[in-house]
Write an enzyme that holds these catalytic residues in place. Structure first.
Site, PDB file in Angstrom:
ATOM      1  N   PRO A  11      60.739  -6.278  96.411  1.00 38.88           N
ATOM      2  CA  PRO A  11      59.935  -5.659  97.454  1.00 38.88           C
ATOM      3  C   PRO A  11      58.855  -4.715  96.927  1.00 38.88           C
ATOM      4  O   PRO A  11      59.087  -3.973  95.967  1.00 38.88           O
ATOM      5  CB  PRO A  11      60.965  -4.882  98.287  1.00 38.88           C
ATOM      6  N   ASN A  12      57.724  -4.803  97.570  1.00 44.52           N
ATOM      7  CA  ASN A  12      56.560  -3.934  97.325  1.00 44.52           C
ATOM      8  C   ASN A  12      55.830  -4.228  96.019  1.00 44.52           C
ATOM      9  O   ASN A  12      54.781  -3.635  95.758  1.00 44.52           O
ATOM     10  CB  ASN A  12      56.951  -2.443  97.396  1.00 44.52           C
ATOM     11  N   ARG A  19      49.319   0.092  94.827  1.00 43.70           N
ATOM     12  CA  ARG A  19      50.451   0.946  95.169  1.00 43.70           C
ATOM     13  C   ARG A  19      50.611   2.060  94.123  1.00 43.70           C
ATOM     14  O   ARG A  19      50.769   1.765  92.933  1.00 43.70           O
ATOM     15  CB  ARG A  19      51.688   0.046  95.150  1.00 43.70           C
ATOM     16  N   TYR A  24      52.233   2.955  88.797  1.00 40.75           N
ATOM     17  CA  TYR A  24      52.372   1.520  88.519  1.00 40.75           C
ATOM     18  C   TYR A  24      51.132   0.886  87.874  1.00 40.75           C
ATOM     19  O   TYR A  24      51.171  -0.289  87.523  1.00 40.75           O
ATOM     20  CB  TYR A  24      52.732   0.776  89.818  1.00 40.75           C
ATOM     21  N   ASN A  75      62.221  -8.088  88.304  1.00 41.33           N
ATOM     22  CA  ASN A  75      61.940  -6.712  88.699  1.00 41.33           C
ATOM     23  C   ASN A  75      62.414  -6.609  90.150  1.00 41.33           C
ATOM     24  O   ASN A  75      61.714  -7.056  91.062  1.00 41.33           O
ATOM     25  CB  ASN A  75      60.453  -6.373  88.598  1.00 41.33           C
ATOM     26  N   ALA A  78      63.063  -1.801  94.672  1.00 36.08           N
ATOM     27  CA  ALA A  78      64.058  -0.862  95.216  1.00 36.08           C
ATOM     28  C   ALA A  78      65.446  -1.479  95.325  1.00 36.08           C
ATOM     29  O   ALA A  78      66.447  -0.753  95.349  1.00 36.08           O
ATOM     30  CB  ALA A  78      63.586  -0.359  96.571  1.00 36.08           C
ATOM     31  N   GLU A  99      66.180  -7.422  83.093  1.00 29.86           N
ATOM     32  CA  GLU A  99      65.744  -6.538  84.183  1.00 29.86           C
ATOM     33  C   GLU A  99      64.516  -5.776  83.709  1.00 29.86           C
ATOM     34  O   GLU A  99      64.520  -5.236  82.601  1.00 29.86           O
ATOM     35  CB  GLU A  99      66.891  -5.571  84.511  1.00 29.86           C
ATOM     36  N   HIS A 101      61.300  -2.976  84.778  1.00 32.01           N
ATOM     37  CA  HIS A 101      60.633  -2.031  85.683  1.00 32.01           C
ATOM     38  C   HIS A 101      59.326  -1.610  85.043  1.00 32.01           C
ATOM     39  O   HIS A 101      59.286  -1.305  83.843  1.00 32.01           O
ATOM     40  CB  HIS A 101      61.500  -0.791  85.927  1.00 32.01           C
ATOM     41  N   ARG A 108      62.025   9.613  86.819  1.00 31.35           N
ATOM     42  CA  ARG A 108      61.631   9.785  88.217  1.00 31.35           C
ATOM     43  C   ARG A 108      62.778  10.412  89.024  1.00 31.35           C
ATOM     44  O   ARG A 108      63.551  11.176  88.470  1.00 31.35           O
ATOM     45  CB  ARG A 108      61.176   8.424  88.764  1.00 31.35           C
TER      46      ARG A 108
HETATM   47  O1  LIG Z   1      59.729  -0.806  93.585  1.00 37.66           O
HETATM   48  C1  LIG Z   1      60.050  -0.225  92.555  1.00 37.66           C
HETATM   49  C2  LIG Z   1      59.450  -0.622  91.282  1.00 37.66           C
HETATM   50  C3  LIG Z   1      60.298  -0.432  90.054  1.00 37.66           C
HETATM   51  O2  LIG Z   1      61.219  -1.510  89.941  1.00 37.66           O
HETATM   52  C4  LIG Z   1      59.360  -0.503  88.823  1.00 37.66           C
HETATM   53  O3  LIG Z   1      58.851  -1.578  88.551  1.00 37.66           O
HETATM   54  O4  LIG Z   1      59.103   0.524  88.188  1.00 37.66           O
HETATM   55  C5  LIG Z   1      61.088   0.871  90.103  1.00 37.66           C
HETATM   56  C6  LIG Z   1      61.895   0.983  91.394  1.00 37.66           C
HETATM   57  O5  LIG Z   1      62.610   2.212  91.428  1.00 37.66           O
HETATM   58  C7  LIG Z   1      60.982   0.943  92.587  1.00 37.66           C
HETATM   59  O6  LIG Z   1      61.712   0.983  93.785  1.00 37.66           O
END
Ligand SMILES: O=C1C[C@@](O)(C(=O)O)C[C@@H](O)[C@@H]1O
Length: 153
Positions: A11-12, A19, A24, A75, A78, A99, A101, A108
């Protein structure tokens, strides 16, 4: 058969580039996927990219990958911090995964330190920005070749 990697963004991550760019960066998801495909073709591997804002859709995609891909790079956004379902799907299909990020989740909010996936991941990459995807693909290409087709039930 060429090695195949499934690249999942949760998501996102479709908002990458616009964003919270201070966290990011400015590369878009499209940039990331384009770069991943160029890199993959140079390594003679295939990358299939999938993004969804929906937990169930990600679970469905992981289930459908059983016996079809050598490695998953995920990735989870959340869902990293909430999703037993994605953890169970990855363990259920038995596909090794990395995994990733974009941000350094350990620098954070404290609740971002916990991941439902990390203890089962082959590797965890965080804080490298979108270069993390490049690192993950190179790692997977070198170290995660399994014989797809034999793992299908
Ligand atoms: O949506 C994201 C992006 C994320 O996975 C990252 O790529 O740094 C880190 C997560 O905590 C966050 O909710």
């Amino acid at each position: 058969m060429a090695q195949k990697i499934l690249l999942i963004n949760g998501p996102n991550l479709n908002l990458l580039g616009t964003r919270e760019p201070q966290i990011y960066g400015s590369a878009t998801l499209n940039d990331v996927v384009k770069q991943a495909k160029i890199q993959a073709s140079e390594l003679s591997i295939q990358v299939e990219a999938f993004q969804s804002n929906h937990e169930g859709a990600i679970v469905d995609k992981i289930q459908a990958a059983r016996g079809e891909v050598d490695a998953v790079i995920i990735n989870p956004g959340a869902f990293t911090h909430t999703s037993v379902a994605i953890r169970d799907a990855l363990l259920g299909v038995g596909i090794p995964f990395v995994e990733i990020h974009v941000s350094n989740v350990h620098a954070r909010e404290p609740w971002r330190k916990h991941s439902y996936l990390s203890d089962k991941a082959q590797a965890v990459i965080c804080g490298l920005g979108v270069f993390g995807y490049t690192a993950a693909i190179e790692f997977a290409a070198k170290h995660m070749k399994v014989n797809v087709g034999t793992s299908k039930l």
